[in-house]
Design a protein around this motif. Structure first.
Motif, short mmCIF file in Angstrom:
data_model
loop_
_atom_site.label_atom_id
_atom_site.label_comp_id
_atom_site.label_asym_id
_atom_site.label_seq_id
_atom_site.Cartn_x
_atom_site.Cartn_y
_atom_site.Cartn_z
N HIS A 100 3.78 2.31 2.66
CA HIS A 100 4.65 3.34 2.10
C HIS A 100 3.87 4.65 2.12
CE1 HIS A 100 7.28 0.14 0.32
NE2 HIS A 100 6.12 -0.52 0.32
N ILE A 101 4.45 5.70 2.65
CA ILE A 101 3.75 6.97 2.73
C ILE A 101 4.48 8.04 1.92
CG2 ILE A 101 2.74 6.41 4.96
CD1 ILE A 101 4.78 8.28 6.27
N MET A 102 3.70 8.90 1.30
CA MET A 102 4.25 9.98 0.48
C MET A 102 3.36 11.21 0.58
SD MET A 102 5.43 8.17 -3.09
CE MET A 102 3.86 7.33 -3.34
N LYS A 103 3.98 12.36 0.50
CA LYS A 103 3.22 13.60 0.44
C LYS A 103 2.70 13.79 -0.99
CE LYS A 103 3.63 18.64 0.64
NZ LYS A 103 3.11 18.78 -0.74
N VAL A 116 0.83 -1.21 0.00
CA VAL A 116 0.00 0.00 0.00
C VAL A 116 0.86 1.25 0.00
CG1 VAL A 116 -1.73 1.32 1.29
CG2 VAL A 116 -1.89 -1.19 1.18
N TYR A 117 0.59 2.11 -0.96
CA TYR A 117 1.19 3.44 -1.01
C TYR A 117 0.10 4.44 -0.62
CZ TYR A 117 5.49 1.83 -3.18
OH TYR A 117 6.70 1.20 -3.42
N ALA A 118 0.26 5.01 0.56
CA ALA A 118 -0.73 5.95 1.10
C ALA A 118 -0.22 7.37 0.88
CB ALA A 118 -0.94 5.68 2.58
N VAL A 119 -1.04 8.20 0.25
CA VAL A 119 -0.61 9.57 -0.03
C VAL A 119 -1.64 10.57 0.50
CG1 VAL A 119 0.68 8.87 -2.08
CG2 VAL A 119 -1.68 9.65 -2.33
N ALA A 120 -1.13 11.71 0.94
CA ALA A 120 -1.96 12.80 1.43
C ALA A 120 -1.06 14.03 1.57
CB ALA A 120 -2.61 12.45 2.76
#
Length: 272
Positions: free
Chosen positions: A50-53, A31-35
């Motif tokens: 995985h987190i990204m702006k 999972v690539y979570a973006v916000a």
């Protein structure tokens, strides 16, 4: 698609997006979570996500996020366009700047990201796109014209896209949440047109404010969305629409059976 999927989720810093991201990670998916706020997704990273702006109104952010996923995983199996918010106030009073921003996030952001992801899905001839709409596409409320219009746009966009990409074995599904216990109402309050309290629509506006403050309507737990998203992802042939959550089927049914004029009266009575 394989059982373990590479999933890109927008609006994953809170509410149903965040909870669903947690459950998808626990289910073994990548999972690539973006916000916009990375700090609010640190717990997802701790779980193995995985987190990204990413601001869905920023082309450079979108380009960078998609590029990163492709470089690391080589594919995107599922795109869930979940980011969005509600802008409420009289049509006459809300500035076109605010209206434009509503569509930038709720509609154009979906289009921007979808256009970036589609070539990779098309090349592999498989993929799933989930677009979060609302029961607000099938019902309506006073002072919600621009929010409801944005959700109508998402549904029309999704229907046309579904037919266009069918030959590439890409599926397009619309998720239509009813009332869900998330931060949505707080966001509505934050973006509400309070300056209209003393304007020509003050009776309706003050009724709406009173309703928000004194009569909060409990919604379904966000788990209902998480379960539905998992169901969609695991389905060999998912439905084109999923209407889930408190009040959704009831309110849609009332409008369909009794008609618009009755529904108008019911909605207006709730604002008194």
């Amino acid at each position: 698609m394989s059982n373990k999927k590479v999933i890109l989720i927008t609006g994953a810093s809170s509410g149903m997006g965040k909870l669903s991201a947690q459950d998808l990670i626990k289910a073994g998916h990548t999972v690539y979570a973006v916000a916009r706020s990375v700090d609010k997704m640190k717990d997802l990273e701790a779980l193995g996500g995985h987190i990204m702006k990413m601001d869905v109104t920023d082309e450079a952010d979108i380009e960078a996020a998609v590029k990163k996923v492709i470089e690391e995983q080589g594919r995107i199996d599922v795109l869930w366009n979940n980011a969005g918010y509600g802008l409420y106030g009289p049509v006459e009073d809300l500035s076109m700047e605010k209206v434009q921003q509503q569509f930038e996030v709720n509609v154009y952001g979906v289009a921007r990201l979808t256009k970036k992801v589609l070539p990779y899905m098309r090349e592999r001839r498989e993929g799933l796109i989930i677009n979060t709409s609302s029961m607000g596409r099938k019902i309506y409320t006073p002072l919600g014209a621009w929010y409801h219009a944005s959700k109508h746009a998402i549904e029309g966009f999704s229907d046309c896209l579904r037919m266009e990409v069918k030959e590439f074995d890409i599926k397009v599904v619309v998720l239509e949440p009813g009332m869900i216990n998330t931060g949505f109402n707080a966001t509505v309050a934050q973006n509400f047109s309070y300056e209209s309290k003393n304007g020509p629509y003050k009776r309706l506006v003050n009724g709406y404010i009173k309703q928000m403050e004194n009569n909060p309507t409990p919604g379904s737990k966000p788990e209902v969305i998480s379960r539905t998203v998992l169901k969609i992802i695991n389905a060999r042939n998912p439905r084109t629409r999923y209407l889930v959550g408190r009040g959704g089927k009831l309110l849609v049914g009332i409008r369909r059976i009794f008609g618009d004029k009755f529904f108008d009266m019911m909605m207006m009575a709730a604002m008194r």
